[in-house]
Scaffold this motif. Structure first.
Motif, PDB file in Angstrom:
ATOM      1  N   PRO A  30       0.922  -1.171   0.057  1.00 17.42           N
ATOM      2  CA  PRO A  30       0.006   0.202  -0.094  1.00 17.42           C
ATOM      3  C   PRO A  30       0.900   1.323  -0.031  1.00 17.42           C
ATOM      4  O   PRO A  30       0.709   2.395  -0.957  1.00 17.42           O
ATOM      5  CB  PRO A  30      -0.968  -0.102   1.276  1.00 17.42           C
ATOM      6  N   TRP A  31       1.981   1.200   0.826  1.00 13.19           N
ATOM      7  CA  TRP A  31       2.666   2.830   0.553  1.00 13.19           C
ATOM      8  C   TRP A  31       3.349   2.874  -0.506  1.00 13.19           C
ATOM      9  O   TRP A  31       3.676   4.190  -0.725  1.00 13.19           O
ATOM     10  CB  TRP A  31       3.834   2.402   2.046  1.00 13.19           C
ATOM     11  N   ALA A  32       3.514   1.930  -1.390  1.00 14.23           N
ATOM     12  CA  ALA A  32       4.076   2.279  -2.517  1.00 14.23           C
ATOM     13  C   ALA A  32       3.181   2.617  -3.766  1.00 14.23           C
ATOM     14  O   ALA A  32       3.466   2.893  -5.086  1.00 14.23           O
ATOM     15  CB  ALA A  32       4.983   1.136  -3.127  1.00 14.23           C
ATOM     16  N   MET A  33       1.934   2.508  -3.380  1.00 12.08           N
ATOM     17  CA  MET A  33       1.085   2.894  -4.429  1.00 12.08           C
ATOM     18  C   MET A  33       0.719   4.400  -4.648  1.00 12.08           C
ATOM     19  O   MET A  33       0.736   5.259  -3.668  1.00 12.08           O
ATOM     20  CB  MET A  33      -0.494   2.290  -4.062  1.00 12.08           C
ATOM     21  N   THR A  34       0.283   4.534  -5.765  1.00 13.27           N
ATOM     22  CA  THR A  34      -0.268   6.022  -6.104  1.00 13.27           C
ATOM     23  C   THR A  34      -1.675   6.251  -5.530  1.00 13.27           C
ATOM     24  O   THR A  34      -2.397   5.162  -5.145  1.00 13.27           O
ATOM     25  CB  THR A  34      -0.517   6.354  -7.523  1.00 13.27           C
ATOM     26  N   GLU A  93      -4.545   6.878  -6.791  1.00 10.64           N
ATOM     27  CA  GLU A  93      -5.715   6.325  -7.503  1.00 10.64           C
ATOM     28  C   GLU A  93      -5.493   4.825  -7.444  1.00 10.64           C
ATOM     29  O   GLU A  93      -6.527   4.052  -7.172  1.00 10.64           O
ATOM     30  CB  GLU A  93      -5.653   6.368  -8.944  1.00 10.64           C
ATOM     31  N   GLU A  94      -4.218   4.226  -7.211  1.00  9.71           N
ATOM     32  CA  GLU A  94      -4.020   2.806  -6.635  1.00  9.71           C
ATOM     33  C   GLU A  94      -4.671   2.603  -5.541  1.00  9.71           C
ATOM     34  O   GLU A  94      -5.035   1.475  -5.432  1.00  9.71           O
ATOM     35  CB  GLU A  94      -2.585   2.351  -7.133  1.00  9.71           C
ATOM     36  N   LEU A 141      -7.105   3.697  -3.918  1.00  7.13           N
ATOM     37  CA  LEU A 141      -8.466   3.889  -3.742  1.00  7.13           C
ATOM     38  C   LEU A 141      -9.088   2.701  -4.470  1.00  7.13           C
ATOM     39  O   LEU A 141     -10.099   1.882  -3.873  1.00  7.13           O
ATOM     40  CB  LEU A 141      -9.111   5.027  -4.646  1.00  7.13           C
ATOM     41  N   GLN A 142      -8.264   2.345  -5.520  1.00  8.38           N
ATOM     42  CA  GLN A 142      -8.827   0.967  -6.176  1.00  8.38           C
ATOM     43  C   GLN A 142      -8.502  -0.268  -5.317  1.00  8.38           C
ATOM     44  O   GLN A 142      -9.307  -1.387  -5.579  1.00  8.38           O
ATOM     45  CB  GLN A 142      -7.977   0.883  -7.484  1.00  8.38           C
ATOM     46  N   ALA A 143      -7.399  -0.435  -4.663  1.00  6.94           N
ATOM     47  CA  ALA A 143      -6.946  -1.415  -4.011  1.00  6.94           C
ATOM     48  C   ALA A 143      -7.659  -1.477  -2.573  1.00  6.94           C
ATOM     49  O   ALA A 143      -7.868  -2.871  -2.321  1.00  6.94           O
ATOM     50  CB  ALA A 143      -5.405  -1.298  -3.466  1.00  6.94           C
ATOM     51  N   VAL A 144      -8.358  -0.508  -2.200  1.00  5.65           N
ATOM     52  CA  VAL A 144      -8.888  -0.796  -0.666  1.00  5.65           C
ATOM     53  C   VAL A 144     -10.217  -1.846  -0.952  1.00  5.65           C
ATOM     54  O   VAL A 144      -9.914  -2.861   0.080  1.00  5.65           O
ATOM     55  CB  VAL A 144      -9.629   0.537  -0.340  1.00  5.65           C
ATOM     56  N   PRO A 145     -11.030  -1.692  -1.588  1.00  8.61           N
ATOM     57  CA  PRO A 145     -12.316  -2.721  -1.492  1.00  8.61           C
ATOM     58  C   PRO A 145     -11.781  -4.355  -1.801  1.00  8.61           C
ATOM     59  O   PRO A 145     -11.989  -5.262  -1.275  1.00  8.61           O
ATOM     60  CB  PRO A 145     -13.110  -2.478  -2.809  1.00  8.61           C
ATOM     61  N   LEU A 146     -10.515  -4.364  -2.636  1.00 10.62           N
ATOM     62  CA  LEU A 146      -9.673  -5.839  -2.710  1.00 10.62           C
ATOM     63  C   LEU A 146      -9.356  -6.096  -1.629  1.00 10.62           C
ATOM     64  O   LEU A 146      -9.257  -7.294  -1.136  1.00 10.62           O
ATOM     65  CB  LEU A 146      -8.792  -5.640  -3.774  1.00 10.62           C
ATOM     66  N   ILE A 147      -8.415  -5.148  -0.576  1.00  7.09           N
ATOM     67  CA  ILE A 147      -7.846  -5.726   0.415  1.00  7.09           C
ATOM     68  C   ILE A 147      -8.929  -5.818   1.358  1.00  7.09           C
ATOM     69  O   ILE A 147      -8.733  -6.849   2.378  1.00  7.09           O
ATOM     70  CB  ILE A 147      -6.966  -4.571   0.944  1.00  7.09           C
ATOM     71  N   HIS A 148      -9.946  -5.331   1.621  1.00  8.82           N
ATOM     72  CA  HIS A 148     -11.213  -5.357   2.414  1.00  8.82           C
ATOM     73  C   HIS A 148     -11.687  -6.967   2.357  1.00  8.82           C
ATOM     74  O   HIS A 148     -11.837  -7.686   3.075  1.00  8.82           O
ATOM     75  CB  HIS A 148     -12.096  -4.230   2.152  1.00  8.82           C
ATOM     76  N   LYS A 149     -11.832  -7.195   1.060  1.00 11.09           N
ATOM     77  CA  LYS A 149     -12.302  -8.434   0.490  1.00 11.09           C
ATOM     78  C   LYS A 149     -11.785  -9.768   1.074  1.00 11.09           C
ATOM     79  O   LYS A 149     -12.053 -10.402   1.570  1.00 11.09           O
ATOM     80  CB  LYS A 149     -12.573  -8.432  -0.894  1.00 11.09           C
ATOM     81  N   GLU A 150     -10.041  -9.379   0.853  1.00  9.36           N
ATOM     82  CA  GLU A 150      -9.008 -10.455   1.358  1.00  9.36           C
ATOM     83  C   GLU A 150      -9.364 -10.557   2.820  1.00  9.36           C
ATOM     84  O   GLU A 150      -9.092 -11.824   3.062  1.00  9.36           O
ATOM     85  CB  GLU A 150      -7.799 -10.001   1.007  1.00  9.36           C
ATOM     86  N   GLY A 151      -9.274  -9.464   3.465  1.00 13.27           N
ATOM     87  CA  GLY A 151      -9.621  -9.579   5.098  1.00 13.27           C
ATOM     88  C   GLY A 151     -10.685 -10.143   5.633  1.00 13.27           C
ATOM     89  O   GLY A 151     -10.359 -11.272   6.412  1.00 13.27           O
ATOM     90  N   ASN A 152     -11.884 -10.105   4.775  1.00  8.94           N
ATOM     91  CA  ASN A 152     -12.971 -10.841   5.178  1.00  8.94           C
ATOM     92  C   ASN A 152     -12.856 -12.208   4.942  1.00  8.94           C
ATOM     93  O   ASN A 152     -13.270 -13.010   5.728  1.00  8.94           O
ATOM     94  CB  ASN A 152     -14.240 -10.393   4.306  1.00  8.94           C
ATOM     95  N   TYR A 171      -5.697  -3.442   8.522  1.00 14.02           N
ATOM     96  CA  TYR A 171      -4.642  -2.306   8.722  1.00 14.02           C
ATOM     97  C   TYR A 171      -4.222  -1.801   7.587  1.00 14.02           C
ATOM     98  O   TYR A 171      -4.004  -0.610   7.346  1.00 14.02           O
ATOM     99  CB  TYR A 171      -3.522  -3.013   9.556  1.00 14.02           C
ATOM    100  N   ASP A 172      -3.769  -2.585   6.355  1.00  7.80           N
ATOM    101  CA  ASP A 172      -3.368  -2.074   5.208  1.00  7.80           C
ATOM    102  C   ASP A 172      -4.271  -1.098   4.427  1.00  7.80           C
ATOM    103  O   ASP A 172      -4.191  -0.118   3.891  1.00  7.80           O
ATOM    104  CB  ASP A 172      -3.060  -3.331   4.287  1.00  7.80           C
ATOM    105  N   ALA A 173      -5.613  -1.540   4.498  1.00  8.43           N
ATOM    106  CA  ALA A 173      -6.712  -0.853   4.015  1.00  8.43           C
ATOM    107  C   ALA A 173      -6.971   0.589   4.576  1.00  8.43           C
ATOM    108  O   ALA A 173      -7.070   1.549   3.825  1.00  8.43           O
ATOM    109  CB  ALA A 173      -7.912  -1.565   3.616  1.00  8.43           C
ATOM    110  N   ILE A 174      -6.806   0.374   5.818  1.00 14.48           N
ATOM    111  CA  ILE A 174      -6.926   1.663   6.694  1.00 14.48           C
ATOM    112  C   ILE A 174      -5.634   2.602   6.380  1.00 14.48           C
ATOM    113  O   ILE A 174      -5.961   3.816   6.343  1.00 14.48           O
ATOM    114  CB  ILE A 174      -7.019   1.514   8.194  1.00 14.48           C
ATOM    115  N   ALA A 175      -4.227   2.026   6.354  1.00 12.24           N
ATOM    116  CA  ALA A 175      -3.361   2.864   6.197  1.00 12.24           C
ATOM    117  C   ALA A 175      -3.561   3.579   4.710  1.00 12.24           C
ATOM    118  O   ALA A 175      -3.107   4.855   4.553  1.00 12.24           O
ATOM    119  CB  ALA A 175      -2.303   1.955   5.923  1.00 12.24           C
ATOM    120  N   CYS A 176      -3.901   3.001   3.638  1.00 12.61           N
ATOM    121  CA  CYS A 176      -4.000   3.390   2.330  1.00 12.61           C
ATOM    122  C   CYS A 176      -5.186   4.574   2.376  1.00 12.61           C
ATOM    123  O   CYS A 176      -4.746   5.671   1.822  1.00 12.61           O
ATOM    124  CB  CYS A 176      -4.720   2.435   1.573  1.00 12.61           C
TER     125      CYS A 176
END
Length: 327
Positions: free
Chosen positions: A164-168, A170-171, A173-184, A200-205
């Motif tokens: 997450p720290w290395a994303m732009t 836009e990246e 915002l696009q990653a958060v739902p995917l990371i959330h789904k992986e967490g679930n 935690y990663d999604a929150i950090a984004c």
């Protein structure tokens, strides 16, 4: 490249040769490496050591890392190579800020702590404290540093999952739902610690995006409303890991902003009950019922469990005190 570094005040000493061809290090290339930072001088006092923290550093080329000299040094190295780079002070002026962020990450803290709405120049003002005496001293008196670097692996763009720290923006915002789904999914599998790390990663984004917005602005609020359900999921994981005081802190922070959040009251009530804050637990469960009476069966179960634990504790205390007074 080595000659260019030397001309610019960076002197390389190879300690162990690497293997294979020199990577081309085009933008997006990811280098994983261990580093040790030393002050120049006879004693070479250490400042940081990634091995001691148990986790190597990762750097992605072209992401404008705050310490460009690291990327320049890595461009001269092969996988498996270990080398020392003595860098003139002009290359390491921002090292105290970088070090603080890396130390915060290693300690499980927010890497951006203390840096919100504050430019790098302001942070370097002599009255600004980084919270680490050795970094404060280095910030006030910049000096040459030595970096002892060992390259573990180099990965081409597209061959790895981006952190997450290395994303732009836009990246992220696009990653958060995917990371959330992986967490679930991890949580459903019973992998609670791994699920917490995903949340935690999604929150950090989202936090990284939020710190760029004005506090209380519509965009800030919209991001905060995306953070809240993730933080509640994170708290659920922490409840199961019996890290109750972290749950109390996070749920209270949510309720300071959203006074009608039933889930935050419920999770905080469970955490209060677990640490024997009986009155606080009862107050939170009462608030849950006031906001959503349909949850009465669930709340009643929690209150019965609390009462049973209290009876057991009272019985144990009586036996313990009886033994003391009968001596």
């Amino acid at each position: 490249q080595v000659e260019q570094l030397r001309a610019d005040g960076v002197h390389k000493e190879v300690l162990r040769e690497g293997t294979g061809p020199l990577p081309d290090f085009r933008d997006g290339t990811k280098a994983t490496f261990h580093y040790r930072t030393l002050r120049c001088g006879d004693e070479e006092t250490p400042l940081d050591d990634s091995r001691a923290r148990g986790k190597p550093m990762e750097l992605i080329a072209g992401k404008k890392f705050k310490l460009p000299v690291w990327e320049a040094a890595l461009r001269t190295m092969r996988p498996g190579e270990r080398a020392r780079f003595r860098c003139d002070a002009k290359h390491v002026v921002l090292y105290p800020l970088v070090s603080k962020s890396l130390r915060n990450i290693a300690a499980g803290k927010d890497p951006l702590e203390g840096q919100r709405h504050c430019c790098s120049i302001a942070q370097l003002h002599e009255h600004y404290s980084l919270g680490y005496p050795d970094l404060d001293e280095l910030q006030k008196n910049p000096q040459p540093l030595i970096f002892d670097i060992e390259v573990l692996k180099v990965e081409a763009p597209g061959s790895y999952q981006q952190d997450p720290w290395a994303m732009t923006d836009e990246e992220k915002l696009q990653a958060v739902p995917l990371i959330h789904k992986e967490g679930n999914e991890l949580y459903r599998q019973g992998k609670v610690q791994e699920a917490a790390a995903k949340y935690y990663d999604a929150i950090a984004c989202l936090k990284n995006l939020q710190m760029k917005e004005q506090l209380g602005s519509p965009d800030w609020i919209e991001l905060d409303q995306k953070i809240t359900p993730l933080l509640l999921n994170y708290c659920q994981c922490k409840l199961q890991c019996e890290e109750y005081y972290e749950v109390l802190d996070h749920c209270s922070s949510i309720l300071n902003k959203y006074e009608d959040n039933v889930k935050a009251y419920f999770k905080r009530g469970k955490a209060h009950a677990a640490v024997w804050n009986v009155a606080e637990a009862q107050a939170d469960f009462a608030k849950v019922l006031a906001l959503d009476p349909s949850l009465r069966p669930v709340v009643s179960k929690e209150l019965r469990s609390l009462e049973a634990r209290l009876r057991e504790k009272d019985a144990e205390d009586k036996i313990r005190f009886k033994g003391i007074f009968s001596q």
